[in-house]
Design an enzyme around this catalytic site. Structure first.
Site, PDB file in Angstrom:
ATOM      1  N   SER A 101      45.158  28.987 -11.214  1.00  0.00           N
ATOM      2  CA  SER A 101      46.432  28.336 -11.550  1.00  0.00           C
ATOM      3  C   SER A 101      47.571  29.363 -11.516  1.00  0.00           C
ATOM      4  CB  SER A 101      46.301  27.626 -12.905  1.00  0.00           C
ATOM      5  OG  SER A 101      47.334  26.701 -13.107  1.00  0.00           O
ATOM      6  N   ASP A 241      42.792  17.461  -8.509  1.00  0.00           N
ATOM      7  CA  ASP A 241      43.503  18.591  -9.116  1.00  0.00           C
ATOM      8  C   ASP A 241      45.014  18.397  -9.125  1.00  0.00           C
ATOM      9  OD1 ASP A 241      44.142  21.253  -9.948  1.00  0.00           O
ATOM     10  OD2 ASP A 241      42.412  22.021  -8.842  1.00  0.00           O
ATOM     11  N   HIS A 268      41.509  20.070 -12.469  1.00  0.00           N
ATOM     12  CA  HIS A 268      42.079  21.417 -12.453  1.00  0.00           C
ATOM     13  C   HIS A 268      41.149  22.484 -13.040  1.00  0.00           C
ATOM     14  CE1 HIS A 268      45.477  24.076 -11.931  1.00  0.00           C
ATOM     15  NE2 HIS A 268      45.535  24.389 -13.205  1.00  0.00           N
TER      16      HIS A 268
END
Length: 292
Positions: A101, A241, A268
């Protein structure tokens, strides 16, 4: 064997842990998400130690690291400098980098400084363009029930993002696009992870909302320079995601040695939602790079 300690970086000390395991493989350093989260939820990646040393650290300001009050520290370039300082302190002359991320934002910016000894990079659920991320979340929002969409939109417009109805709607978004595991994780796991976060860093760098970037990362977009990353590169994301498969595939197409893997049952947090598959894909990629 596990070691832990503190490393002096610009602005304070960061806490790290190193799982030595098999010392023959090239070490992998893990960059956690956020900004302002911690490495806590990624500790399951220590299982990669069967083939190599694994290093996790909490970025300055969160987790078990120092929490200085100087808000000028919360800049991307300082976090890049911090990563270089961690590498130097731990003598990681050759290293694999795995960012998740926001950790991919950091990994990309670091690689674009052209450091030596980076054998490969893994962009896990990548955020390599803040404007594109913002647009993806707007599109994701449209996939939710209309009442959830309306609540989120109205609360954002009216500045009521602290309201209970907004929080409830964000939970619905998270169930779809952040973590799709239906059984609740251990409450202590969730509670401890929350305690390690520093929302101030997130607000300064990203802003109060997932759907509109208002922090100092607002204009971050490194897509025009991804072709400069010449080492083997793996891009991964979940089928559902926030870091959409479409954007992740696009990013991978811009890197000369880019590969792509989509975790079909994940959002995610594939490292949690499909842990065994995540470890297999990442582990196989790292072993392939080491053997070449």
């Amino acid at each position: 064997m596990r070691e832990e300690g503190y490393i002096e970086v610009t602005g304070g000390r960061v806490w790290y842990q190193k799982f030595n395991g098999n010392s023959e493989g090239t070490p992998v350093i893990i960059l956690h998400g956020g900004p302002g989260s911690s490495s806590y939820s990624l500790e399951g990646l220590q299982d990669l130690k069967e083939d190599r040393p694994v290093i996790l650290y909490d970025q300055l300001g969160c987790g078990r690291s120092d929490r200085p009050t100087d808000t000028s520290l919360w800049q991307l370039d300082r976090f890049v400098e911090e990563l270089a300082q961690v590498r130097e302190a731990l003598h990681l002359d050759e290293v694999h980098i795995l960012g998740h991320s926001w950790g991919t934002t950091l990994a990309a910016q670091y690689c674009l400084t052209k450091p030596s000894g980076v054998k490969s990079v893994i962009f896990s659920s990548p955020c390599l363009s803040a404007p594109r991320w913002e647009q993806d979340q707007i599109e994701n929002l449209k996939k939710l029930p209309i009442n959830v969409q309306n609540t989120i939109t109205e609360c954002e417009e009216n500045g009521n993002t602290d309201s209970e109805e907004y929080k409830a709607s964000i939970k619905e978004f998270a169930k779809e696009f952040v973590c799709r595991v239906q059984e609740e994780p251990d409450p202590e796991w969730v509670k401890k992870g929350a305690e390690y976060r520093n929302p101030q860093i997130y607000n300064i760098m990203w802003g109060p909302s997932e759907f509109s970037v208002k922090g100092n990362l607002k204009f971050f977009d490194c897509t025009s320079r991804l072709n400069e990353i010449s080492c083997p590169t793996l891009f991964t994301c979940g089928r559902y995601d926030e870091a959409t498969p479409e954007s992740t595939e696009y990013f991978s197409s811009l890197v000369p040695n880019g590969k792509l893997h989509v975790y079909e049952k994940s959002a995610h947090m594939a490292y949690f939602e499909e842990k065994e598959e995540y470890l297999r894909v990442v582990g196989d990629f790292l072993k392939t790079v080491d053997s070449n």
